[in-house]
Design an enzyme around this catalytic site. Structure first.
Site, PDB file in Angstrom:
ATOM      1  N   PRO A 118      20.658   2.099  -1.722  1.00 42.70           N
ATOM      2  CA  PRO A 118      20.657   1.094  -0.658  1.00 42.70           C
ATOM      3  C   PRO A 118      20.668  -0.317  -1.235  1.00 42.70           C
ATOM      4  CG  PRO A 118      18.481   2.121  -0.848  1.00 42.70           C
ATOM      5  CD  PRO A 118      19.396   2.861  -1.780  1.00 42.70           C
ATOM      6  N   ASP A 119      21.268  -1.260  -0.468  1.00 43.92           N
ATOM      7  CA  ASP A 119      21.135  -2.644  -0.927  1.00 43.92           C
ATOM      8  C   ASP A 119      19.776  -3.132  -0.427  1.00 43.92           C
ATOM      9  OD1 ASP A 119      23.315  -4.290   1.552  1.00 43.92           O
ATOM     10  OD2 ASP A 119      21.338  -3.357   1.718  1.00 43.92           O
ATOM     11  N   PHE A 120      19.539  -4.427  -0.473  1.00 49.33           N
ATOM     12  CA  PHE A 120      18.196  -4.922  -0.133  1.00 49.33           C
ATOM     13  C   PHE A 120      18.110  -5.436   1.289  1.00 49.33           C
ATOM     14  CE2 PHE A 120      16.238  -4.526  -4.210  1.00 49.33           C
ATOM     15  CZ  PHE A 120      17.298  -4.567  -5.102  1.00 49.33           C
ATOM     16  N   ARG A 121      19.184  -6.187   1.693  1.00 51.21           N
ATOM     17  CA  ARG A 121      19.014  -6.978   2.916  1.00 51.21           C
ATOM     18  C   ARG A 121      19.905  -6.566   4.087  1.00 51.21           C
ATOM     19  NH1 ARG A 121      18.219  -9.796  -1.615  1.00 51.21           N
ATOM     20  NH2 ARG A 121      16.228 -10.911  -1.803  1.00 51.21           N
ATOM     21  N   HIS A 149      18.901  -9.478 -13.656  1.00 53.70           N
ATOM     22  CA  HIS A 149      17.566  -9.123 -13.134  1.00 53.70           C
ATOM     23  C   HIS A 149      17.003  -7.939 -13.907  1.00 53.70           C
ATOM     24  CE1 HIS A 149      18.590 -11.277  -9.099  1.00 53.70           C
ATOM     25  NE2 HIS A 149      18.473 -12.084 -10.128  1.00 53.70           N
ATOM     26  N   ASP A 166      20.564  -0.699 -11.681  1.00 54.31           N
ATOM     27  CA  ASP A 166      20.889   0.732 -11.685  1.00 54.31           C
ATOM     28  C   ASP A 166      21.673   1.196 -12.919  1.00 54.31           C
ATOM     29  OD1 ASP A 166      23.190  -0.094  -8.997  1.00 54.31           O
ATOM     30  OD2 ASP A 166      23.554  -0.139 -11.156  1.00 54.31           O
ATOM     31  N   ASN A 218      22.105  -6.036 -10.374  1.00 53.91           N
ATOM     32  CA  ASN A 218      21.660  -4.666 -10.130  1.00 53.91           C
ATOM     33  C   ASN A 218      20.875  -4.109 -11.312  1.00 53.91           C
ATOM     34  OD1 ASN A 218      23.054  -4.985  -7.787  1.00 53.91           O
ATOM     35  ND2 ASN A 218      24.874  -3.849  -8.471  1.00 53.91           N
TER      36      ASN A 218
HETATM   37  N1  APR Z   1      30.867  -3.472   0.498  1.00 54.22           N
HETATM   38  C1  APR Z   1      30.863  -4.830   0.583  1.00 54.22           C
HETATM   39  N2  APR Z   1      29.728  -5.561   0.793  1.00 54.22           N
HETATM   40  C2  APR Z   1      28.578  -4.869   0.912  1.00 54.22           C
HETATM   41  C3  APR Z   1      28.499  -3.461   0.837  1.00 54.22           C
HETATM   42  C4  APR Z   1      29.719  -2.760   0.620  1.00 54.22           C
HETATM   43  N3  APR Z   1      29.754  -1.427   0.526  1.00 54.22           N
HETATM   44  N4  APR Z   1      27.194  -3.087   1.002  1.00 54.22           N
HETATM   45  C5  APR Z   1      26.485  -4.225   1.166  1.00 54.22           C
HETATM   46  N5  APR Z   1      27.312  -5.290   1.121  1.00 54.22           N
HETATM   47  C6  APR Z   1      26.951  -6.707   1.157  1.00 54.22           C
HETATM   48  C7  APR Z   1      25.927  -7.079   2.196  1.00 54.22           C
HETATM   49  O1  APR Z   1      26.581  -7.473   3.381  1.00 54.22           O
HETATM   50  C8  APR Z   1      25.231  -8.269   1.530  1.00 54.22           C
HETATM   51  O2  APR Z   1      25.973  -9.468   1.712  1.00 54.22           O
HETATM   52  O3  APR Z   1      26.349  -6.955  -0.099  1.00 54.22           O
HETATM   53  C9  APR Z   1      25.295  -7.902   0.047  1.00 54.22           C
HETATM   54  C10 APR Z   1      24.010  -7.276  -0.466  1.00 54.22           C
HETATM   55  O4  APR Z   1      23.025  -8.280  -0.451  1.00 54.22           O
HETATM   56  P1  APR Z   1      21.509  -7.928  -0.846  1.00 54.22           P
HETATM   57  O5  APR Z   1      21.091  -6.679  -0.159  1.00 54.22           O
HETATM   58  O6  APR Z   1      20.709  -9.185  -0.665  1.00 54.22           O
HETATM   59  O7  APR Z   1      21.590  -7.571  -2.412  1.00 54.22           O
HETATM   60  P2  APR Z   1      21.689  -8.605  -3.606  1.00 54.22           P
HETATM   61  O8  APR Z   1      22.513  -9.792  -3.246  1.00 54.22           O
HETATM   62  O9  APR Z   1      22.103  -7.819  -4.802  1.00 54.22           O
HETATM   63  O10 APR Z   1      20.151  -9.059  -3.794  1.00 54.22           O
HETATM   64  C11 APR Z   1      19.888  -9.976  -4.826  1.00 54.22           C
HETATM   65  O11 APR Z   1      17.524  -9.787  -4.421  1.00 54.22           O
HETATM   66  O12 APR Z   1      15.669  -8.483  -4.055  1.00 54.22           O
HETATM   67  C12 APR Z   1      16.365  -9.194  -4.990  1.00 54.22           C
HETATM   68  O13 APR Z   1      16.349  -8.787  -7.290  1.00 54.22           O
HETATM   69  C13 APR Z   1      16.824  -8.273  -6.090  1.00 54.22           C
HETATM   70  O14 APR Z   1      18.872  -8.329  -7.339  1.00 54.22           O
HETATM   71  C14 APR Z   1      18.330  -8.374  -6.030  1.00 54.22           C
HETATM   72  C15 APR Z   1      18.535  -9.736  -5.404  1.00 54.22           C
END
Ligand code: APR
Length: 278
Positions: free
Chosen positions: A45-48, A138, A121, A119
């Protein structure tokens, strides 16, 4: 095909125009900036993202606030929530995505100046991106050490603790052991600061799968020169991408976006062959 295409002449700001620019400028120095969005199709999963993001799904850990799970002060008091999550996220059971293989393809073609990833991972390494071209801004799960005396901790030992959901402690000072993931409140690795000006040298900056909400990583895209091209491949517009005349914003899933770009470049077979090996 004209010998060189200054970005000002990018006709339609589309995937085809980016491919044309790459092949005819010709581009030789690409900097790629990635976040959790390039690993979601691998099952991480992503974070937000609302609903599916990690921060929307941590209520079972009874945290004071979601990001506490990665906060060094909170971890010192209560390492359980992080280690519960670590059991789910620990590398080894996820496959790199097509987006990871596209970055490997750029490296194979000698075009990748540097990949900066947020990331943890390690999927970039697993996709075969050369280690010297990766900046894990990170940190990652690759190493672990005592948060007090910094003594390195054995990889097999921490894997046993993660599997058993017990908390590893330093054999020397009994301090808490933590993977070398950058928690909120900790410094980014020296490698980030040593490489952070590289986007200035790029003739193409590709931003993929990140909300660009966390500094100092989020400041990297604006370091790109005015005569370079910036491409965003993301589900949503972020970080001011699209504000420059030559920005190209591709509102697509990362895997779909790299597939379209590889196709336009005539590299689709190479990309799919690389991904098939992962
Ligand atoms: N394809 C395109 N975009 C995507 C997909 C996908 N399959 N899945 C998610 N996204 C987009 C989301 O819309 C969002 O804009 O990717 C982005 C993910 O953002 P976050 O969840 O905030 O992840 P990230 O930017 O990596 O977070 C940064 O926050 O919690 C800290 O240290 C942690 O490295 C992390 C940092």
């Amino acid at each position: 095909i004209s010998p060189s295409i200054p970005p000002r002449q990018l006709k339609s700001r589309s995937i085809e125009s980016v491919a044309h620019y790459i092949l005819n400028r010709p581009v030789s120095k690409v900097v790629v900036l990635t976040g959790a969005g390039i690993s979601t199709s691998a099952g991480i999963p992503d974070f937000r993202s609302p609903e599916t993001g990690l921060y929307a799904n941590l209520s079972r850990l009874n945290l004071p606030y979601a990001e506490a799970v990665f906060d060094i002060a909170y971890f010192r008091q209560n390492p359980e929530p992080f280690y519960t999550l670590a059991a789910e996220l620990y590398p080894g059971k996820f496959r790199p995505t097509l987006a990871h293989s596209f970055i490997r393809l750029l490296a194979d073609k000698g075009l990748l100046l540097k990949l900066f990833t947020q990331n943890i991972d390690c999927l970039e390494r697993e996709a075969g991106v050369p280690g010297d071209l990766i900046v894990e801004a990170h940190g990652s799960f690759a190493e672990q050490s005592c948060i007090e005396c910094k003594l390195f901790y054995d990889k097999d030992e921490i894997r046993k603790h993660v599997a058993a959901k017990t908390i590893p402690r330093c054999p020397s000072c009994d301090g808490l052991v933590k993977p070398e993931i950058v928690f909120f409140g900790e410094q980014l690795p020296a490698a980030f600061f040593a490489n952070r000006m590289l986007p200035v040298e790029a003739d193409l900056v590709i931003v993929m799968g990140t909300s660009l909400t966390v500094q100092p990583f989020a400041s990297l895209p604006q370091l790109a020169r005015e005569d370079a091209v910036r491409v965003l491949i993301n589900k949503e517009v972020v970080g001011g991408l699209g504000s420059r005349a030559d920005d190209v914003v591709v509102l697509e899933d990362c895997d779909e976006g790299v597939r379209q770009l590889a196709k336009a470049l005539g590299w689709l077979n190479d990309l799919e062959a690389l991904w098939a090996e992962t």
